[in-house]
Design a protein around this motif. Structure first.
Motif, short mmCIF file in Angstrom:
data_model
loop_
_atom_site.label_atom_id
_atom_site.label_comp_id
_atom_site.label_asym_id
_atom_site.label_seq_id
_atom_site.Cartn_x
_atom_site.Cartn_y
_atom_site.Cartn_z
N CYS A 1 -23.21 -101.20 -125.07
CA CYS A 1 -23.97 -100.94 -126.49
C CYS A 1 -24.93 -101.97 -126.61
O CYS A 1 -26.01 -101.59 -127.06
CB CYS A 1 -22.70 -100.78 -127.40
SG CYS A 1 -21.69 -99.53 -127.65
N ARG B 1 -28.72 -101.80 -127.46
CA ARG B 1 -29.51 -102.24 -128.59
C ARG B 1 -30.50 -103.40 -128.36
O ARG B 1 -31.55 -103.52 -129.04
CB ARG B 1 -28.16 -102.88 -129.60
CG ARG B 1 -27.45 -101.86 -129.98
CD ARG B 1 -26.15 -102.40 -130.73
NE ARG B 1 -25.10 -101.34 -130.90
CZ ARG B 1 -23.80 -101.73 -131.26
NH1 ARG B 1 -23.55 -102.85 -131.57
NH2 ARG B 1 -22.93 -100.86 -131.33
N CYS C 1 -23.87 -92.42 -129.12
CA CYS C 1 -22.75 -93.53 -129.06
C CYS C 1 -22.61 -93.64 -130.53
O CYS C 1 -23.49 -93.86 -131.46
CB CYS C 1 -23.18 -94.69 -128.74
SG CYS C 1 -21.85 -95.86 -129.04
ZN LIG Z 1 -23.24 -97.87 -128.29
#
Ligand SMILES: [Zn+2]
Lengths: 178, 209
Positions: free
Chosen positions: B3, B7, B26
């Motif tokens: 993640c 990001r 997600c």
């Molecule tokens: Zn994620």
């Protein structure tokens, strides 16, 4: 990171004032400037912030986090300057039909700007430079490498680390406000 | 995919298609979408990158160095005084020394120096509250009160004088008074000997008229 000696700050010790300024002055300015959009007014709000913080410092609970406390003072100082300018028809660039009680949207995202600015100020300067080159100067990674005189791979890894640090910070912010 | 990697790639403006796909699918990342988007806007906003003047730090340090420490006033409580010997003593004023009020003032008046203090000038800002008025005096050109004396700030109407409190070092002073400027429109400052006499002396230093 060194913590601020709030007691010395409350006593007006110039070294402690400078220490607090070095840690948070740039972020206080960011909060003020991003909402007021005028350097002179923003700097006035910074001075007011530190004055108010100094006056209130002896009542500050040192077991608590200084950051949200100072942010609240900074934002309030910017709002005060904004409202005063509104009343006196001053420099704040505004829609004249806006009610004085309604703050423009620029005041909304100041918390994130504050957090991001502090995160940048705490980063190694090599990482911060890459972030600035990307977002402020709008350079590609190749151009950044040229400008900083480092290898492209170095820019990529610094950029990755710096942005990852920001992304992690944001997930913490999200948790804190959830 | 991690993640944080997706990001950070998004924040850097260089997300690949698999990273964008991750952010869209997600659930954790979708929850953070607003924060990510706002943060990217913050970074892209040129005002975020404006630097303060290099002199600002010194100005902050000097300002705090020059501002007197807030101290408890020597005579914290003064009662209503009328030259005619009036009542209404319950309107007494208590000086408070705290942080500045947070909102814009409800009114603001200039308070020039009299012939006793021709170099003095000042502004009084007031915040109307249900039980009185919070005032902040910003004074320039008035020397500190000599030993054995204090400045006293008055709200008056005709011969009716309400003390808002005393102070020794004129600069930025915050006081509280249990009346309103609408009822007591004249604001003035006297130099008072420290004694038992609670009436205003004749030493009128500054006066809004
Ligand atoms: Zn994620």
């Amino acid at each position: 990171m060194k913590s601020v000696d709030v007691e010395r700050f409350a006593a007006g010790d110039p070294d402690a004032v400078r220490q607090l300024y070095h840690m948070y002055g740039r972020a206080v300015f960011t909060v003020a400037y991003s909402s007021l959009r005028d350097r002179g007014l923003a700097e006035e709000a910074v001075q007011l912030t530190f004055l108010h913080a100094w006056r209130a410092a002896d009542r500050f609970d040192v077991t608590r986090d200084l950051k949200p406390w100072l942010y609240a003072i900074a934002r309030r100082a910017a709002v005060d300057v904004y409202r005063r300018e509104r009343r006196h028809g001053g420099r704040v660039p505004l829609d004249s039909n806006t009610d004085i009680a309604i703050l423009p949207e620029a005041f909304e995202s100041t918390w994130q700007a504050w957090e991001i600015r502090i995160a940048l100020d705490q980063m190694p300067s090599a990482q911060r430079e890459v972030i600035e080159a990307t977002h402020f100067l709008g350079l590609s990674q190749e151009e950044t490498a040229q400008r900083l005189g480092v290898a492209l791979g170095t820019v990529k890894s610094r950029s990755h680390r710096a942005h990852r640090r920001l992304a992690t910070l944001l997930s913490h912010l999200q948790e804190a406000t959830a | 995919m991690n993640c944080d990697d997706a990001r950070s790639a998004f924040l850097s403006g260089a997300a690949s298609q698999p990273e964008l796909d991750h952010l869209g699918s997600c659930s954790d990342c979708r929850n953070e979408w607003d924060a990510l988007e706002t943060s990217r806007q913050v970074l892209e906003d040129q005002s975020f990158w404006v630097e303060p003047s290099p002199t600002l730090e010194d100005r902050v340090v000097a300002m705090i160095g020059e501002t007197p420490q807030p101290v408890a006033p020597p005579r914290p409580r003064r009662w209503l005084w009328t030259l005619g010997g009036g009542a209404a003593a319950a309107l007494g004023a208590i000086a408070v020394w705290a942080g500045l009020p947070s909102t814009a003032p409800d009114w603001e008046v200039a308070i020039p120096g009299t012939s006793e203090a021709p170099d003095a000038s000042g502004v009084v800002r007031g915040w109307n509250e249900w039980n009185g008025t919070r005032v902040v005096l910003d004074i320039e050109g008035l020397p500190p009160a000599p030993d054995g004396s204090l400045y006293e700030f008055w709200f008056s109407r005709d011969e009716l004088h309400i003390s808002a409190g005393t102070f020794a070092a004129p600069d930025s002073v915050e006081l509280w008074v249990g009346v309103s400027k609408a009822d007591f429109p004249r604001l003035w400052i006297t130099l008072e000997p420290v004694d038992e006499d609670e009436s205003p002396s004749g030493n009128n230093m500054m006066d809004s008229g």
